[in-house]
Design a protein around this motif. Sequence first.
Motif, PDB file in Angstrom:
ATOM      1  N   ARG A   1       2.462  -1.643   4.605  1.00 11.45           N
ATOM      2  CA  ARG A   1       2.258  -0.195   4.491  1.00 11.45           C
ATOM      3  C   ARG A   1       3.599   0.458   4.164  1.00 11.45           C
ATOM      4  NH1 ARG A   1      -0.143  -2.425   8.922  1.00 11.45           N
ATOM      5  NH2 ARG A   1      -2.419  -2.607   8.759  1.00 11.45           N
ATOM      6  N   VAL A   2       3.766   0.871   2.931  1.00  7.95           N
ATOM      7  CA  VAL A   2       5.056   1.357   2.440  1.00  7.95           C
ATOM      8  C   VAL A   2       5.245   2.828   2.809  1.00  7.95           C
ATOM      9  CG1 VAL A   2       6.509   1.685   0.414  1.00  7.95           C
ATOM     10  CG2 VAL A   2       4.956  -0.277   0.526  1.00  7.95           C
ATOM     11  N   ASP A   3       6.356   3.129   3.482  1.00  8.44           N
ATOM     12  CA  ASP A   3       6.720   4.510   3.802  1.00  8.44           C
ATOM     13  C   ASP A   3       7.454   5.099   2.602  1.00  8.44           C
ATOM     14  OD1 ASP A   3       7.549   6.917   4.834  1.00  8.44           O
ATOM     15  OD2 ASP A   3       9.108   6.043   6.113  1.00  8.44           O
ATOM     16  N   LEU A   4       6.768   5.896   1.805  1.00 10.42           N
ATOM     17  CA  LEU A   4       7.380   6.442   0.599  1.00 10.42           C
ATOM     18  C   LEU A   4       8.510   7.406   0.897  1.00 10.42           C
ATOM     19  CD1 LEU A   4       4.185   7.057  -1.578  1.00 10.42           C
ATOM     20  CD2 LEU A   4       5.757   5.109  -1.640  1.00 10.42           C
TER      21      LEU A   4
ATOM     22  N   LEU B   1      -0.314  -4.426  -5.820  1.00 11.82           N
ATOM     23  CA  LEU B   1       0.035  -3.029  -5.585  1.00 11.82           C
ATOM     24  C   LEU B   1      -1.246  -2.227  -5.356  1.00 11.82           C
ATOM     25  CD1 LEU B   1       2.692  -1.032  -7.584  1.00 11.82           C
ATOM     26  CD2 LEU B   1       0.539   0.026  -6.900  1.00 11.82           C
ATOM     27  N   VAL B   2      -1.289  -1.496  -4.252  1.00  9.82           N
ATOM     28  CA  VAL B   2      -2.428  -0.629  -3.933  1.00  9.82           C
ATOM     29  C   VAL B   2      -1.882   0.782  -3.731  1.00  9.82           C
ATOM     30  CG1 VAL B   2      -4.339  -0.174  -2.357  1.00  9.82           C
ATOM     31  CG2 VAL B   2      -3.620  -2.543  -2.786  1.00  9.82           C
TER      32      VAL B   2
ATOM     33  N   CYS C   1       0.824  -1.209   0.000  1.00  7.96           N
ATOM     34  CA  CYS C   1       0.000   0.000   0.000  1.00  7.96           C
ATOM     35  C   CYS C   1       0.857   1.257   0.000  1.00  7.96           C
ATOM     36  CB  CYS C   1      -0.923  -0.004   1.214  1.00  7.96           C
ATOM     37  SG  CYS C   1      -2.095  -1.386   1.207  1.00  7.96           S
ATOM     38  N   LEU C   2       0.646   2.109  -0.991  1.00  4.15           N
ATOM     39  CA  LEU C   2       1.408   3.343  -1.168  1.00  4.15           C
ATOM     40  C   LEU C   2       0.507   4.542  -0.866  1.00  4.15           C
ATOM     41  CD1 LEU C   2       2.992   1.149  -2.730  1.00  4.15           C
ATOM     42  CD2 LEU C   2       3.489   2.862  -4.478  1.00  4.15           C
TER      43      LEU C   2
ATOM     44  N   TRP D   1      -2.879   3.642   6.178  1.00  6.95           N
ATOM     45  CA  TRP D   1      -3.466   2.371   5.777  1.00  6.95           C
ATOM     46  C   TRP D   1      -3.757   1.445   6.956  1.00  6.95           C
ATOM     47  CZ3 TRP D   1      -5.136   2.192   0.954  1.00  6.95           C
ATOM     48  CH2 TRP D   1      -4.506   2.965  -0.021  1.00  6.95           C
ATOM     49  N   GLN D   2      -3.606   1.924   8.163  1.00  6.14           N
ATOM     50  CA  GLN D   2      -3.785   1.049   9.323  1.00  6.14           C
ATOM     51  C   GLN D   2      -5.183   0.454   9.413  1.00  6.14           C
ATOM     52  OE1 GLN D   2      -2.491   3.343  12.724  1.00  6.14           O
ATOM     53  NE2 GLN D   2      -0.450   2.431  12.666  1.00  6.14           N
TER      54      GLN D   2
END
Length: 237
Positions: free
Chosen positions: A30-33, A64-65, A7-8, A18-19
């Motif tokens: 949950r990807v930290d961009l 990929l979300v 999740c981006l 996204w929690q």
Amino acid sequence: MKGTLWCLHGAVGMAADWQGLSLPGWAVKRVDLWRFLDCCAMSMEEFGRALNTEARAEQGPKVLVGYSMGARLGLHALLQGGPWEAAVLIGPHPGLEQEADRVARREADAEWASHALSGDWRDFLDRWESQPVLGGSSFPADRALLSARRREVARSFIDWSLGAQLPLWDRLGEIRCPVLWCAGERDAKFRELAERAVPRLPQGELWLAPGSGHRVPWEAPAAFREKLGEFLERVAG
């Protein structure tokens, strides 16, 4: 376990946004961009390669979300192949087609970058949240915590500006995996973009979230989870 949702988050967003997302049988990453901009500049194409490399290193099916800016970045990952079984894109922009529009957007984003980097953080957040496209909606995660990442947030307005993105419209047909392209029913601008983009995808599906604005997963969480689950059961179950 069926696989992992990568999740981006969006611009001025957080992985913690996204929690609230959970789906039976799926892990959520949950990807930290912001960590991609920790040390130096990174183009959207470079991000796509970096994300795909990370994803290939992990086991199991991956979906990929991406939301808004995260969905635009996700498009770059998808266009480079990657190990994705499917993708769910919420409110992405395939790109501005006129150079004059890209120049104007880069100029506007440079102002956002300056304010994010050296302005009053609360004022910056208030200005960001007051944009008409966001419709007064909000996230559960506290944006005050992002002040520790203000350098990376500022850099994103330069490196990942919509004005720095070449138009991707003519390349959408290169994305081979199934794509659920989402927009809010009340989000006129991004609904129009979605309706134009989806027919160009070999396996594209349009979903308009009833009663929602731009922030679909947070404005219509139950409907989004239901649609996400139904889509994944068909294409990656």
